[in-house]
Design an enzyme around this catalytic site. Structure first.
Site, PDB file in Angstrom:
ATOM      1  N   GLU A  74      95.708 -19.240 -15.129  1.00  0.00           N
ATOM      2  CA  GLU A  74      94.982 -18.859 -16.344  1.00  0.00           C
ATOM      3  C   GLU A  74      93.665 -19.614 -16.260  1.00  0.00           C
ATOM      4  O   GLU A  74      93.621 -20.817 -16.502  1.00  0.00           O
ATOM      5  CB  GLU A  74      95.842 -19.250 -17.561  1.00  0.00           C
ATOM      6  CG  GLU A  74      95.483 -18.509 -18.813  1.00  0.00           C
ATOM      7  CD  GLU A  74      94.532 -19.300 -19.652  1.00  0.00           C
ATOM      8  OE1 GLU A  74      93.309 -19.081 -19.497  1.00  0.00           O
ATOM      9  OE2 GLU A  74      94.993 -20.135 -20.445  1.00  0.00           O
TER      10      GLU A  74
ATOM     11  N   CYS B 148      89.241 -21.055 -23.278  1.00  0.00           N
ATOM     12  CA  CYS B 148      88.890 -20.048 -22.255  1.00  0.00           C
ATOM     13  C   CYS B 148      88.618 -18.694 -22.880  1.00  0.00           C
ATOM     14  O   CYS B 148      87.982 -17.849 -22.252  1.00  0.00           O
ATOM     15  CB  CYS B 148      90.036 -19.895 -21.260  1.00  0.00           C
ATOM     16  SG  CYS B 148      90.495 -21.420 -20.491  1.00  0.00           S
TER      17      CYS B 148
END
Ligand code: SIN
Length: 485
Positions: free
Chosen positions: A255, A289
């Protein structure tokens, strides 16, 4: 010293094979608000990681063979304990990471929700039967845990990024070794304390805390007893960890970074878009993110949107996250502040207009003023790089095709957002955006029931949701012959 209702949550060293390694305390955990010492922990090394992997390997068989319903009960107890200790866990998280306490408590509930969700999913690891090509054969597919899972997790979500990975791993029947970020070990250790109280057997969940990221990461990506490696962090680091994992052909899930576009079409509800943009951009001081990285506004409504957005951002309260009402805390380091400022100054030099902020905040050296840049182009450094701070560039556009092309013009593909009330456009744009997650008239998309993950250089694999177990399971095909004999 932190004031906790349950002081047992504040640990001083790694949790390996059900034991606390609290000797040789010499790694200081510091509060990003002012650099003050929060706690001192024992600094684990690469050999401690090896010991944790061996413990996880030893515990693997019994954990895998435990009926899923029993594993689920232990996980459910872990979830209950996390929620019962939500306030204390929030205090620990804010003290080491800096995000406002209300947001930190929200993160505890978010993290715990993965444990709850996957405790249920543990019971639903179904197989398949497939019609065989010959009458005397039967084809059966079963799913089995991959084995020992290693994880490296980031400082921006010290609880939830561990919970999201560990919950899926444990539900699938895998054992787990995590190295949390150097800056935020205390939340991870508090989770281990609660896992122990919940009765999770020793060796199943191990937390190794230390500052030698390279040496510890080397073990976690190359040890032959580790079957799967999972990482949340930057794309640059992710790439090098993937290559390290190649030596033992580990299953990997990543990720990684993002460059989220947030598109406001001329038919959007502008007030809703302003609220969505603030939630998506300024969460955790812009350090996630999936934070909005670039706002694209249709030229017809650019002035109206920008005015409202600037006014709302200007109202955000900056300060110490422990104080009531604070919405923006510190950034993780002085270096992070410098990096953000460099991008802002560069974009001004490139012709962007500074509409708000644009400098360090007087509250402290790790603070940056909530900032908005207008007259930005999609080619400027501020639009091409992951900002990871409280800074928003605004870019204008004139038509749908143009904005889709600009939104997709990046190596990243994690999250994207757009606001529109036209159902045809909603489908067209949702399908055209090259991203793993798309928020439509919504700025907050993360939850345990949904598949979190990216495409392109934002990573692979999905976390959370019914798809989240797949990364922790192997498919085994059984070919049964001689049925008609
Ligand atoms: C991240 O920043 O990596 C995670 C954000 C989220 O889970 O919403």
């Amino acid at each position: 010293m932190l004031s906790l209702t349950n002081p047992a949550l504040l640990k001083s060293g790694s949790y390996i094979d059900g034991n606390w390694h609290q000797d040789n305390q010499h790694l200081g955990v510091r509060n990003p608000v002012n650099g003050e010492l929060v706690h001192t922990i024992a600094n684990a090394n690469a050999q401690n990681v090896v010991t944790a992997v061996e413990a996880a390997k030893k515990a693997q068989k019994a954990w895998q063979q435990m009926p899923a319903a029993n594993r689920a009960q232990l996980m459910r107890k872990w979830y209950d304990l996390m929620m019962q200790n939500q306030h204390d866990l929030g205090i620990i998280l804010t003290a080491e990471q800096g995000k406002p306490l209300a947001e930190a408590k929200g993160e505890i509930a978010y993290g715990a929700a993965f444990i709850d969700w996957f405790s249920e999913e543990a019971k639903r690891v179904y197989g398949d039967t497939i019609p065989a090509p010959a009458g005397d054969k039967r084809i059966v597919v079963i799913k089995q845990p991959v084995g020992v899972v290693a994880a490296i997790t980031p400082w921006n979500f010290p609880n939830a990024m561990i919970a999201r990975k560990a919950a899926a791993a444990l539900a699938a029947g895998c054992t787990f070794v995590v190295r949390p970020a150097t800056q935020t070990p205390l939340s991870a250790l508090a989770m281990a304390e609660l896992a122990e109280q919940a009765g999770i057997p020793k060796g199943v969940f191990n937390v190794v805390v230390g500052d030698n990221a390279r040496a510890m990461g080397q073990v976690l990506t190359t040890h032959p007893d580790i079957a799967k490696f999972t990482f949340t962090g930057s794309t640059a680091v992710g790439k090098s960890l993937i290559s390290q994992c190649a030596s033992t052909v580990k299953k990997v899930s990543m990720e990684l970074g993002g460059n989220a576009p947030f598109i406001v079409f001329d038919d959007a509800d502008i007030d809703a878009a302003v609220q969505g943009a603030i939630a998506s951009k300024y969460r955790n001081a812009g350090q996630t993110c999936v934070c909005t990285n670039r706002i694209f506004v249709h030229s017809k409504i650019a002035e109206q949107f920008s005015e409202k957005f600037i006014a709302a951002v200007n109202q955000l309260t900056v300060g110490d996250g422990m104080q009531e009402g604070v919405q923006i805390g510190p950034m993780i380091s002085k270096q992070a502040v410098d990096d953000v400022d460099t991008l802002v100054q560069q974009s001004i030099a490139e012709g962007a207009h500074l509409a708000l902020g644009g400098e360090r905040h007087p509250y402290g050296e790790r603070y940056y003023k909530p900032t908005i840049m207008t007259q930005v182009s999609n080619q400027m450094a501020i639009a091409c790089n992951e900002i990871f701070g409280p800074v928003t560039p605004i870019i204008t556009f004139d038509d749908e095709q143009q904005v889709i092309a600009m939104a997709n013009d990046t190596e990243y593909g994690l999250a994207a957002y757009f606001y529109s009330r036209d159902i045809g456009r909603i489908w067209r744009v949702a399908e055209a955006l090259e991203y793993g997650m798309v928020g439509i008239n919504e700025g907050i998309i993360s939850n345990a029931a949904a598949p979190f993950g990216g495409v392109k250089q934002s990573g692979n694999g999905r976390e959370g949701s019914m798809y989240g177990l797949d990364d922790y399971l192997e498919i085994k095909y059984l070919c049964m012959g001689g049925i008609d004999r």
